[in-house]
Design an enzyme around this catalytic site. Structure first.
Site, PDB file in Angstrom:
ATOM      1  N   ASN A 143       0.880  -1.170   0.000  1.00  0.00           N
ATOM      2  CA  ASN A 143       0.000   0.000   0.000  1.00  0.00           C
ATOM      3  C   ASN A 143       0.918   1.219   0.000  1.00  0.00           C
ATOM      4  O   ASN A 143       1.481   1.569   1.032  1.00  0.00           O
ATOM      5  CB  ASN A 143      -0.896  -0.019   1.247  1.00  0.00           C
ATOM      6  CG  ASN A 143      -1.683   1.264   1.394  1.00  0.00           C
ATOM      7  OD1 ASN A 143      -1.799   2.052   0.456  1.00  0.00           O
ATOM      8  ND2 ASN A 143      -2.243   1.482   2.577  1.00  0.00           N
ATOM      9  N   LYS A 170       0.258   4.260  -0.319  1.00  0.00           N
ATOM     10  CA  LYS A 170      -0.326   5.486   0.259  1.00  0.00           C
ATOM     11  C   LYS A 170      -0.029   6.682  -0.664  1.00  0.00           C
ATOM     12  O   LYS A 170       0.014   6.511  -1.864  1.00  0.00           O
ATOM     13  CB  LYS A 170       0.176   5.699   1.685  1.00  0.00           C
ATOM     14  CG  LYS A 170       0.035   4.426   2.530  1.00  0.00           C
ATOM     15  CD  LYS A 170       0.212   4.649   3.992  1.00  0.00           C
ATOM     16  CE  LYS A 170       0.048   3.305   4.709  1.00  0.00           C
ATOM     17  NZ  LYS A 170      -0.024   3.425   6.137  1.00  0.00           N
ATOM     18  N   HIS A 172      -9.557   1.802   4.452  1.00  0.00           N
ATOM     19  CA  HIS A 172      -8.288   1.915   5.188  1.00  0.00           C
ATOM     20  C   HIS A 172      -8.487   2.861   6.378  1.00  0.00           C
ATOM     21  O   HIS A 172      -9.205   3.851   6.271  1.00  0.00           O
ATOM     22  CB  HIS A 172      -7.176   2.425   4.268  1.00  0.00           C
ATOM     23  CG  HIS A 172      -5.831   2.316   4.906  1.00  0.00           C
ATOM     24  ND1 HIS A 172      -5.363   3.250   5.798  1.00  0.00           N
ATOM     25  CD2 HIS A 172      -4.873   1.365   4.819  1.00  0.00           C
ATOM     26  CE1 HIS A 172      -4.167   2.871   6.225  1.00  0.00           C
ATOM     27  NE2 HIS A 172      -3.845   1.737   5.640  1.00  0.00           N
ATOM     28  N   GLU A 187      -6.748   5.135   7.542  1.00  0.00           N
ATOM     29  CA  GLU A 187      -6.431   6.545   7.278  1.00  0.00           C
ATOM     30  C   GLU A 187      -7.614   7.240   6.609  1.00  0.00           C
ATOM     31  O   GLU A 187      -7.854   8.429   6.831  1.00  0.00           O
ATOM     32  CB  GLU A 187      -5.152   6.643   6.424  1.00  0.00           C
ATOM     33  CG  GLU A 187      -3.917   6.366   7.282  1.00  0.00           C
ATOM     34  CD  GLU A 187      -2.774   5.710   6.541  1.00  0.00           C
ATOM     35  OE1 GLU A 187      -2.745   5.755   5.296  1.00  0.00           O
ATOM     36  OE2 GLU A 187      -1.891   5.138   7.218  1.00  0.00           O
ATOM     37  N   GLU A 247      -5.957  -4.638  10.242  1.00  0.00           N
ATOM     38  CA  GLU A 247      -4.917  -3.639  10.512  1.00  0.00           C
ATOM     39  C   GLU A 247      -5.233  -2.901  11.812  1.00  0.00           C
ATOM     40  O   GLU A 247      -6.006  -1.936  11.806  1.00  0.00           O
ATOM     41  CB  GLU A 247      -4.853  -2.636   9.359  1.00  0.00           C
ATOM     42  CG  GLU A 247      -4.486  -3.252   8.031  1.00  0.00           C
ATOM     43  CD  GLU A 247      -3.782  -2.262   7.119  1.00  0.00           C
ATOM     44  OE1 GLU A 247      -2.718  -2.606   6.608  1.00  0.00           O
ATOM     45  OE2 GLU A 247      -4.284  -1.133   6.938  1.00  0.00           O
ATOM     46  N   GLY A 285       2.081   2.343  10.708  1.00  0.00           N
ATOM     47  CA  GLY A 285       3.063   3.420  10.550  1.00  0.00           C
ATOM     48  C   GLY A 285       3.727   3.820  11.851  1.00  0.00           C
ATOM     49  O   GLY A 285       4.416   4.826  11.921  1.00  0.00           O
ATOM     50  N   SER A 302       2.931  -2.105  10.278  1.00  0.00           N
ATOM     51  CA  SER A 302       4.371  -2.230  10.541  1.00  0.00           C
ATOM     52  C   SER A 302       4.917  -3.628  10.242  1.00  0.00           C
ATOM     53  O   SER A 302       5.854  -4.086  10.888  1.00  0.00           O
ATOM     54  CB  SER A 302       4.701  -1.814  11.980  1.00  0.00           C
ATOM     55  OG  SER A 302       4.320  -0.471  12.198  1.00  0.00           O
TER      56      SER A 302
HETATM   57  P1  PGA Z   1       2.570   0.330   7.590  1.00  0.00           P
HETATM   58  O1  PGA Z   1       1.141   0.547   6.896  1.00  0.00           O
HETATM   59  O2  PGA Z   1       3.102  -0.995   7.072  1.00  0.00           O
HETATM   60  O3  PGA Z   1       3.395   1.493   7.161  1.00  0.00           O
HETATM   61  O4  PGA Z   1       2.333   0.275   9.058  1.00  0.00           O
HETATM   62  C1  PGA Z   1       0.259  -0.521   6.690  1.00  0.00           C
HETATM   63  C2  PGA Z   1      -0.992   0.005   6.029  1.00  0.00           C
HETATM   64  O5  PGA Z   1      -1.445   1.081   6.395  1.00  0.00           O
HETATM   65  O6  PGA Z   1      -1.557  -0.631   5.127  1.00  0.00           O
END
Ligand code: PGA
Length: 263
Positions: A18, A20, A103, A105, A175, A181, A221
Site C-alpha cells: 500500500n 499510500k 483503510h 487513514e 490492521e 506506521g 508495521s
Molecule cells: P505500515 O502501513 O506498514 O506502514 O504500518 C500498513 C498500512 O497502512 O496498510
C-alpha cells in the site's frame, strides 16, 4: 483451530504493497522496475496499490509480469457530480484488479464510515474489482477490551449485503490502527487471535466453507524482519504493507517470507 490450519494451504496468500500518498509517476516507474525481478518467482499473489496517478504506468510496467495492480479507494456511484472522486468503471477500464477499501487513514482523516465502506465494497464487486476491506481497532478500544466487538461490527456492516458468491473476490485486511506506521507491530499471537476471530465472524455470516476460503491479511508495521513469524500463523494469509513496500528489497523479502521453509 484445527480446521483453519488444515485449510490454510487452500487459501490464496497475498502480499500487497500500500504505497499510500507516495511516489510520483516517474518514481513509481523506477520502483516497479526494481521490484519486478525481485518478486518474479514469488509463490504468492503480489499486488501494488498505488496512487491514482500512478495506476496507468503501473499497469503498463507490470504487463506480462506476476504483479497485480490495485487502487487505494473508489467511489460507489457509476459517474456524476462527485468532484475529486474516481469510479469503479474508471479503474476497471485501466486494468486495475484490486482496490483497498476502508483503510483506517480514510476512516480517520476523510470521514469514511462503515456505511460508505459498504457502499464502496458493493460497487467494487459489482464492477468486477476485488476489494481489500480493511478493519481494525483503535488503541483505546483494545485497551478497553472491545477489540472483538469493534471487529465484529466492522465485518458485519462493511460486508452487509455482500453475497456468498461475491465473497470469492473479497480479501480482508486486519490492521490494528495502533500498529499502522508506528513501528509497533502486533505480536504474531495478537494478529492470529484477531484474524481467527474474523474467520469466526465470516463463519457466522457465510458458513464454514466460505469462511475457510477467504484470504485474511495482517497489516501494520509488517516488515522484512517480522513477516515470516506473522505469515506462519494459521489465520494470517498475507500482508498489507505500507512503509516497507516502498523499498524494493524489503518488499521482496516479505514476498519471500511466504515461501515454505526449506529443510
Ligand atoms: P505500515 O502501513 O506498514 O506502514 O504500518 C500498513 C498500512 O497502512 O496498510
Amino acid at each position: 483451530m484445527l480446521l483453519d490450519a488444515l485449510t490454510k494451504g487452500m487459501r490464496k496468500t497475498i502480499i500487497a504493497g500500500n504505497w499510500k500518498m507516495n511516489k510520483t509517476p516517474s518514481e513509481a516507474t523506477s520502483l516497479i522496475e526494481e521490484i519486478k525481478p525481485l518478486v518474479a518467482d514469488a509463490n504468492c499473489e503480489v499486488i501494488i496499490c498505488v496512487p491514482y496517478v500512478d495506476l496507468g504506468i503501473a499497469i503498463e510496467a507490470t504487463r506480462d509480469t506476476n504483479i497485480k495492480v490495485g487502487a487505494q479507494n473508489c467511489h460507489w456511484a457509476e459517474s456524476g457530480a462527485f468532484t475529486g472522486e474516481i469510479s469503479t468503471g474508471m479503474l476497471k477500464e485501466l486494468g486495475v484488479e484490486y482496490v483497498v477499501i476502508g483503510h483506517s487513514e480514510r476512516r480517520q482523516y476523510f470521514g469514511e464510515t462503515d456505511e460508505t465502506v459498504n457502499k464502496r465494497v458493493k460497487a467494487a464487486l459489482a464492477a468486477g474489482l476485488k476489494p481489500i476491506v480493511c478493519v481494525g481497532e483503535l488503541l483505546w478500544e483494545r485497551e478497553c477490551n472491545i477489540t472483538n466487538e469493534v471487529i465484529a461490527r466492522q465485518i458485519k456492516l462493511d460486508l452487509w449485503d455482500v453475497t456468498p458468491e461475491e465473497m470469492a473476490n473479497v480479501v480482508i485486511a486486519y490492521e490494528p490502527v495502533w500498529a499502522i506506521g508506528t513501528g509497533k507491530t502486533a505480536t504474531a499471537e495478537q494478529a492470529e487471535e484477531v484474524c481467527e476471530f474474523i474467520r469466526a465472524c465470516l463463519k457466522g455470516l457465510y458458513g464454514l466453507e466460505i469462511a475457510a476460503s477467504v484470504t485474511i491479511q495482517y497489516g501494520g508495521s509488517m516488515n522484512d524482519k517480522n513477516a515470516a513469524e506473522l505469515l506462519a500463523k494459521t489465520n494470517v494469509d498475507g500482508g498489507l504493507i505500507g512503509g516497507a513496500s516502498l523499498v524494493a528489497e524489503k518488499f521482496a523479502a516479505i514476498v519471500d517470507a511466504t515461501k515454505p521453509a526449506e529443510y
